[in-house]
Design a protein around this motif. Structure first.
Motif, PDB file in Angstrom:
ATOM      1  N   ASP A   9     -20.857  22.139   1.818  1.00 57.62           N
ATOM      2  CA  ASP A   9     -19.536  22.635   2.207  1.00 57.62           C
ATOM      3  C   ASP A   9     -19.432  24.154   2.061  1.00 57.62           C
ATOM      4  O   ASP A   9     -18.333  24.697   2.020  1.00 57.62           O
ATOM      5  CB  ASP A   9     -18.450  21.963   1.354  1.00 57.62           C
ATOM      6  CG  ASP A   9     -18.209  20.527   1.781  1.00 57.62           C
ATOM      7  OD1 ASP A   9     -18.540  20.182   2.929  1.00 57.62           O
ATOM      8  OD2 ASP A   9     -17.689  19.752   0.967  1.00 57.62           O
ATOM      9  N   HIS A  10     -20.561  24.828   1.965  1.00 57.39           N
ATOM     10  CA  HIS A  10     -20.565  26.285   1.811  1.00 57.39           C
ATOM     11  C   HIS A  10     -21.001  26.965   3.110  1.00 57.39           C
ATOM     12  O   HIS A  10     -22.014  26.606   3.697  1.00 57.39           O
ATOM     13  CB  HIS A  10     -21.501  26.703   0.684  1.00 57.39           C
ATOM     14  CG  HIS A  10     -21.580  28.180   0.509  1.00 57.39           C
ATOM     15  ND1 HIS A  10     -20.581  28.904  -0.109  1.00 57.39           N
ATOM     16  CD2 HIS A  10     -22.514  29.081   0.902  1.00 57.39           C
ATOM     17  CE1 HIS A  10     -20.912  30.184  -0.092  1.00 57.39           C
ATOM     18  NE2 HIS A  10     -22.087  30.320   0.515  1.00 57.39           N
ATOM     19  N   SER A  41     -16.161  26.762   0.341  1.00 64.75           N
ATOM     20  CA  SER A  41     -16.406  28.145  -0.061  1.00 64.75           C
ATOM     21  C   SER A  41     -17.141  28.875   1.050  1.00 64.75           C
ATOM     22  O   SER A  41     -17.753  28.261   1.919  1.00 64.75           O
ATOM     23  CB  SER A  41     -17.232  28.182  -1.349  1.00 64.75           C
ATOM     24  OG  SER A  41     -18.511  27.612  -1.128  1.00 64.75           O
ATOM     25  N   ALA A  42     -17.056  30.179   1.001  1.00 63.96           N
ATOM     26  CA  ALA A  42     -17.761  31.019   1.971  1.00 63.96           C
ATOM     27  C   ALA A  42     -18.219  32.284   1.257  1.00 63.96           C
ATOM     28  O   ALA A  42     -17.631  32.696   0.257  1.00 63.96           O
ATOM     29  CB  ALA A  42     -16.849  31.365   3.142  1.00 63.96           C
ATOM     30  N   SER A  43     -19.267  32.867   1.775  1.00 65.70           N
ATOM     31  CA  SER A  43     -19.771  34.107   1.183  1.00 65.70           C
ATOM     32  C   SER A  43     -20.319  35.021   2.270  1.00 65.70           C
ATOM     33  O   SER A  43     -20.625  34.583   3.376  1.00 65.70           O
ATOM     34  CB  SER A  43     -20.869  33.816   0.155  1.00 65.70           C
ATOM     35  OG  SER A  43     -21.998  33.224   0.781  1.00 65.70           O
ATOM     36  N   PHE A  44     -20.393  36.291   1.916  1.00 67.22           N
ATOM     37  CA  PHE A  44     -21.030  37.283   2.760  1.00 67.22           C
ATOM     38  C   PHE A  44     -22.370  37.604   2.107  1.00 67.22           C
ATOM     39  O   PHE A  44     -22.416  38.201   1.036  1.00 67.22           O
ATOM     40  CB  PHE A  44     -20.162  38.536   2.890  1.00 67.22           C
ATOM     41  CG  PHE A  44     -18.871  38.269   3.615  1.00 67.22           C
ATOM     42  CD1 PHE A  44     -18.858  38.162   4.995  1.00 67.22           C
ATOM     43  CD2 PHE A  44     -17.697  38.091   2.916  1.00 67.22           C
ATOM     44  CE1 PHE A  44     -17.669  37.899   5.668  1.00 67.22           C
ATOM     45  CE2 PHE A  44     -16.504  37.835   3.571  1.00 67.22           C
ATOM     46  CZ  PHE A  44     -16.493  37.733   4.957  1.00 67.22           C
ATOM     47  N   ASP A  45     -23.437  37.143   2.740  1.00 65.89           N
ATOM     48  CA  ASP A  45     -24.780  37.307   2.208  1.00 65.89           C
ATOM     49  C   ASP A  45     -25.526  38.370   3.007  1.00 65.89           C
ATOM     50  O   ASP A  45     -25.161  38.679   4.151  1.00 65.89           O
ATOM     51  CB  ASP A  45     -25.558  35.989   2.304  1.00 65.89           C
ATOM     52  CG  ASP A  45     -24.961  34.869   1.472  1.00 65.89           C
ATOM     53  OD1 ASP A  45     -23.903  35.070   0.840  1.00 65.89           O
ATOM     54  OD2 ASP A  45     -25.550  33.779   1.453  1.00 65.89           O
ATOM     55  N   GLU A  58     -27.166  36.456  -2.146  1.00 68.41           N
ATOM     56  CA  GLU A  58     -25.956  35.669  -1.928  1.00 68.41           C
ATOM     57  C   GLU A  58     -24.762  36.426  -2.478  1.00 68.41           C
ATOM     58  O   GLU A  58     -24.869  37.138  -3.476  1.00 68.41           O
ATOM     59  CB  GLU A  58     -26.109  34.296  -2.580  1.00 68.41           C
ATOM     60  CG  GLU A  58     -27.252  33.490  -1.966  1.00 68.41           C
ATOM     61  CD  GLU A  58     -27.423  32.139  -2.597  1.00 68.41           C
ATOM     62  OE1 GLU A  58     -26.406  31.440  -2.830  1.00 68.41           O
ATOM     63  OE2 GLU A  58     -28.585  31.764  -2.857  1.00 68.41           O
ATOM     64  N   GLN A  59     -23.634  36.288  -1.812  1.00 69.79           N
ATOM     65  CA  GLN A  59     -22.395  36.966  -2.204  1.00 69.79           C
ATOM     66  C   GLN A  59     -22.641  38.466  -2.408  1.00 69.79           C
ATOM     67  O   GLN A  59     -22.274  39.034  -3.434  1.00 69.79           O
ATOM     68  CB  GLN A  59     -21.798  36.318  -3.441  1.00 69.79           C
ATOM     69  CG  GLN A  59     -21.448  34.873  -3.231  1.00 69.79           C
ATOM     70  CD  GLN A  59     -20.857  34.209  -4.440  1.00 69.79           C
ATOM     71  OE1 GLN A  59     -20.526  34.839  -5.429  1.00 69.79           O
ATOM     72  NE2 GLN A  59     -20.683  32.907  -4.360  1.00 69.79           N
ATOM     73  N   ALA A  60     -23.261  39.082  -1.417  1.00 68.65           N
ATOM     74  CA  ALA A  60     -23.658  40.488  -1.504  1.00 68.65           C
ATOM     75  C   ALA A  60     -22.448  41.423  -1.512  1.00 68.65           C
ATOM     76  O   ALA A  60     -22.504  42.498  -2.104  1.00 68.65           O
ATOM     77  CB  ALA A  60     -24.585  40.849  -0.352  1.00 68.65           C
TER      78      ALA A  60
END
Length: 124
Positions: free
Chosen positions: A55-56, A101-105, A119-121
């Motif tokens: 779910d990410h 969840s979401a991230s900017f990598d 990850e999560q930059a």
């Protein structure tokens, strides 16, 4: 003179960028991510890769430079903002996409140092 030099290098830079994105995609797939989009473009910005694992969601910028340190410094705040804008558009267009969840990598690519997935930059 500088503009002419850049024009000559543009096709080569494009090829290097596409090759780096391909390597980054393979890295993410090896880490059990599913690639949802490649080179996703909007008026406000572009995302090199959109990937999902469970779910990410990961909005991934790929940077290729001589060293990973140079690549890391190439992800400037203005570019981060453009990626965040494109991510908002992507999420709006894919409202049915489930994610918790979401991230900017960022994936850093260097010919001599290989690849690094951060990850999560950055935060938007």
């Amino acid at each position: 003179m500088i503009a002419a030099s850049r024009a000559r290098n543009a096709p080569n830079s494009y090829k290097i960028g596409v090759a780096a994105e391909t390597r980054a995609k393979l890295l993410l797939e090896a880490k059990s991510y599913r690639i949802l989009a490649e080179r996703y473009k909007t008026k406000g910005g572009e995302i090199d890769l959109v990937a999902q694992r469970g779910d990410h969601l990961a909005f991934v910028e790929v940077k290729c430079r001589r060293t990973q340190e140079e690549a890391a410094y190439a992800v400037l705040p203005r570019q981060q903002a453009r990626i965040a804008t494109a991510a908002e558009v992507f999420l709006g267009e894919h409202a049915g996409l489930s994610h918790e969840s979401a991230s900017f990598d960022v994936i850093l690519v260097s010919p001599t140092q290989g690849l690094s997935h951060i990850e999560q930059a950055f935060l938007a």
